[in-house]
Design a protein around this motif. Sequence first.
Motif, PDB file in Angstrom:
ATOM      1  N   THR A   1      -3.085   3.097  13.412  1.00 22.80           N
ATOM      2  CA  THR A   1      -2.151   2.577  13.107  1.00 22.80           C
ATOM      3  C   THR A   1      -1.603   2.156  14.147  1.00 22.80           C
ATOM      4  OG1 THR A   1      -1.595   4.786  11.646  1.00 22.80           O
ATOM      5  CG2 THR A   1       0.401   3.334  12.262  1.00 22.80           C
ATOM      6  N   LEU A   2      -1.469   2.416  15.790  1.00 21.89           N
ATOM      7  CA  LEU A   2      -1.031   2.064  17.078  1.00 21.89           C
ATOM      8  C   LEU A   2      -1.858   0.761  16.607  1.00 21.89           C
ATOM      9  CD1 LEU A   2      -0.285   3.003  20.242  1.00 21.89           C
ATOM     10  CD2 LEU A   2      -1.667   1.001  20.178  1.00 21.89           C
TER      11      LEU A   2
ATOM     12  N   VAL B   1     -10.703   0.525   8.071  1.00 18.71           N
ATOM     13  CA  VAL B   1     -10.570  -1.269   7.359  1.00 18.71           C
ATOM     14  C   VAL B   1      -9.533  -1.893   7.574  1.00 18.71           C
ATOM     15  CG1 VAL B   1     -10.740  -2.987   5.819  1.00 18.71           C
ATOM     16  CG2 VAL B   1     -12.589  -0.402   5.841  1.00 18.71           C
ATOM     17  N   GLN B   2      -8.157  -0.914   7.356  1.00 15.31           N
ATOM     18  CA  GLN B   2      -6.963  -2.112   7.650  1.00 15.31           C
ATOM     19  C   GLN B   2      -6.582  -1.879   8.683  1.00 15.31           C
ATOM     20  OE1 GLN B   2      -8.037   1.094   5.954  1.00 15.31           O
ATOM     21  NE2 GLN B   2      -6.664   0.962   4.227  1.00 15.31           N
ATOM     22  N   ALA B   3      -7.238  -1.726  10.173  1.00 15.55           N
ATOM     23  CA  ALA B   3      -6.515  -2.012  11.603  1.00 15.55           C
ATOM     24  C   ALA B   3      -7.769  -2.325  12.138  1.00 15.55           C
ATOM     25  CB  ALA B   3      -6.789  -0.395  11.842  1.00 15.55           C
ATOM     26  N   ARG B   4      -9.343  -2.853  11.328  1.00  9.72           N
ATOM     27  CA  ARG B   4     -10.036  -3.969  11.733  1.00  9.72           C
ATOM     28  C   ARG B   4      -9.689  -5.460  10.523  1.00  9.72           C
ATOM     29  NH1 ARG B   4     -15.339  -1.476   9.765  1.00  9.72           N
ATOM     30  NH2 ARG B   4     -16.467  -3.292  10.509  1.00  9.72           N
TER      31      ARG B   4
ATOM     32  N   PHE C   1       1.180  -3.876   4.785  1.00  8.34           N
ATOM     33  CA  PHE C   1       1.053  -2.316   5.108  1.00  8.34           C
ATOM     34  C   PHE C   1       0.515  -1.586   3.880  1.00  8.34           C
ATOM     35  CE2 PHE C   1       3.182  -3.975   8.599  1.00  8.34           C
ATOM     36  CZ  PHE C   1       2.766  -3.789   9.447  1.00  8.34           C
ATOM     37  N   GLU C   2       0.569  -0.352   3.607  1.00  8.31           N
ATOM     38  CA  GLU C   2      -0.444   0.315   2.399  1.00  8.31           C
ATOM     39  C   GLU C   2       0.737   1.316   2.298  1.00  8.31           C
ATOM     40  OE1 GLU C   2      -2.075   4.336   4.152  1.00  8.31           O
ATOM     41  OE2 GLU C   2      -3.419   2.910   4.696  1.00  8.31           O
ATOM     42  N   ALA C   3       1.536   0.890   0.940  1.00  6.80           N
ATOM     43  CA  ALA C   3       2.294   1.578   0.224  1.00  6.80           C
ATOM     44  C   ALA C   3       3.000   2.771   0.918  1.00  6.80           C
ATOM     45  CB  ALA C   3       2.318   1.961  -1.266  1.00  6.80           C
TER      46      ALA C   3
ATOM     47  N   LEU D   1       7.584   1.752   3.866  1.00  8.04           N
ATOM     48  CA  LEU D   1       8.056   0.202   4.676  1.00  8.04           C
ATOM     49  C   LEU D   1       8.502  -0.308   4.072  1.00  8.04           C
ATOM     50  CD1 LEU D   1       5.259  -0.976   7.264  1.00  8.04           C
ATOM     51  CD2 LEU D   1       7.234   0.340   7.692  1.00  8.04           C
ATOM     52  N   THR D   2      10.187  -0.669   4.497  1.00  9.13           N
ATOM     53  CA  THR D   2      11.185  -1.487   3.960  1.00  9.13           C
ATOM     54  C   THR D   2      11.052  -2.419   4.706  1.00  9.13           C
ATOM     55  OG1 THR D   2      13.062  -0.845   5.125  1.00  9.13           O
ATOM     56  CG2 THR D   2      13.143   0.231   3.396  1.00  9.13           C
ATOM     57  N   VAL D   3      11.863  -4.130   4.305  1.00 12.31           N
ATOM     58  CA  VAL D   3      11.601  -5.165   4.577  1.00 12.31           C
ATOM     59  C   VAL D   3      13.009  -4.985   5.823  1.00 12.31           C
ATOM     60  CG1 VAL D   3      12.939  -7.741   4.319  1.00 12.31           C
ATOM     61  CG2 VAL D   3      11.665  -6.940   3.152  1.00 12.31           C
TER      62      VAL D   3
END
Length: 524
Positions: free
Chosen positions: A373-374, A171-174, A400-402, A406-408
Motif C-alpha cells: 500500500t505504501l 498487481v495494483q502496486a506494480r 484506488f480500489e473501492a 477514499l473520498t475526494v
Amino acid sequence: MELFPHSLPQRCFSVPPEAVQSAGAASLLDGGGPRFLSDVDERMLSVFDRAADPEDPFELCRLWLGRVDAESGAHATRPWLAEQWRASTVRRSMSPEEVLTSRATVRFVKELFNFFFRDDLYGDLRSDDHLMLSGGAVDEEEWGLPEVLKECIRYALDRDWYGYSDSCGRVQAREAVAAYESARIPGVSYDAGNIALTMGGTVAISTLADFIVSRSGPASAPALCATPNYPPLVESIACRTATRLVPLPAQDGRMSVEPLLAALSPDTPLVMLQTAANPTGAGVAEEDLVRLLNALSPSTLILLDECHEWLGPRSAMSPARAARNVIRVSSLSKHWSAPGIKAGWITADRALIAEYYEYASTHFGGPPSFFYTLIEVLARMERWRVTGVRAVGTEQVREFEASYGLTVDRLQDAYLNYASEREAREQSLLLFRDATHARLSEFATVVKPRYSINTAVQLPGWDDSYRCFRDLLRETGVSTYPGILNFCFSGGAVRLTSARSWRDIDAAVDRLEAYAGRDAVRHG
C-alpha cells in the motif's frame, strides 16, 4: 482506521539561518569542482606488489591496514598488522589493468568495507561522542517518511495485509509504479508486466546478478562495473562471473562514460552503472547515457542503479532507458529516507520480468506484502507531482480500489500534505548540502555534488583515504567514509554526508577546519 484522515500532522523541516548564510549565493544544482579520479595509483599497486599471494583478498586487506598502522606510529590501533607491512617486500610489478581485472580486488575492497564498519567504526573505535558524517543516508529522525506514507503502513497493519503474495508484488502496486515510471520517460508506456517489487536496491542487484548469470551461462567476456561504486553491489556480480572494474573520471559534476565505451565488446554480458555516483554525487548526462545505451550489443544487459539520482537537476529521461536490454533499479532507501524498510522496484522488459518471476518464487518467495500500500500510494502521488496535478478529483480516487473507502476530500488533504512535505524536505536537504559544501571549501578541496546527499572532500596532507578517516576520527571525533571503500583507488578523499542535523554538521566542520589549520601549521 481511515487510510487518509482529514488532517495529518505537518512535518516541518526547519533550516537554521546560519545554514542559509553558509550556502550563500551558490547555485543549488551546480556540480562544479575539481576533477575526481578513481584510477589505480602507486599506493594501490604497492599492496599487490608486496602480497605473498596477490589473489588473496584477505592478505591484501591486512597489508592495507598494516601500512596505515605503520604510518600512524604511536597511534597504531593494531601493531601486529603494522609489523606484517614492515616485513613485506616487493615481489612483483603489477599493472593497473591487472588490478582492475583481478577477482581479488573486488573482494579485498569488500573486506575492507566490512572491516571499516564491523571492526573500526562500530567496533574498537566506537564512541558515543563521535559526530557521524559517514553514514551515506538521510537522518530519518530529521527527514523521515512523509506522514501519508506512515499512515499507509498503519493502515496495512490494521487490515492485516502481511500474507503471501505474487512473487513480483501485488498487481495494483506494480500498476501504480508502471504508471509513474511511464510518466518519467516521454513516449514510453510501461505496465505491471514491466515491474517487479523488490527488497531494496542491494537485494535487487544481488538477485538480478544471480538471475542473469544463471540464465545465460558462462560468459566469454567479463562483466563491466563502473567505479566509483558500492562494494556489496560489485561483489554480488564479481562472485558470480568474471568482472572488470572501469574507473569513470568526473569533473563539474559530470561523469565521463568514455572508459565504459572503450571497454565494451559485443560479448560483454553485463554492465553495472550508478547513474549518480557515490561518493561524488556526479551524474551521467542523459546524452552520454544515450550514447552508452545505443553502443550496447543487443545481448548485453545493463543494470542502471538509479538510487542516487535525486536531489539534482530535473531533466527528462530518454526513451533509451526503456530499451529491452536495460534494467532500472529504484529504492526507498535514499530518496525517501527509509533504508530499513528494504523496499523498491525494478523496471525492465516484460519477457525478462516474466522469467524473473520464477527466480523470485524459487529463491525468496516475494517481497514484503506489508509495504504494498505504501508503494502504491507513493507511486501514484509521485506521478501526480511529475504530471503537474495540483488538485485531485474523482479520476484520482478511482485509481484506488473501492475497499480503501477514499473520498475526494480525504485524498486531496493527503496529497497536499504529501506534496508540501516533499517540497520542504527537498529544499532543506539542498540547502544543507550547499551550506556544507561552502563551509568545507574554505579549507579543503571539495567535489561539489550534483546529486544525492554526499560530498567528497580532499584534505591536504593525506594520500590514503582510510588513514585520513582514522586520523580525523582520532583527532576530531568526526567520522568520515574512506573513498577506497567505493573503489576510489587514488588519493585520500573521504565522503561526508550532509543530511544530518545542522547542529552536528556545524560542529563537525568546525572541528575539521580547526584540525586542518593545525595540520597546515605543522607542515608549513
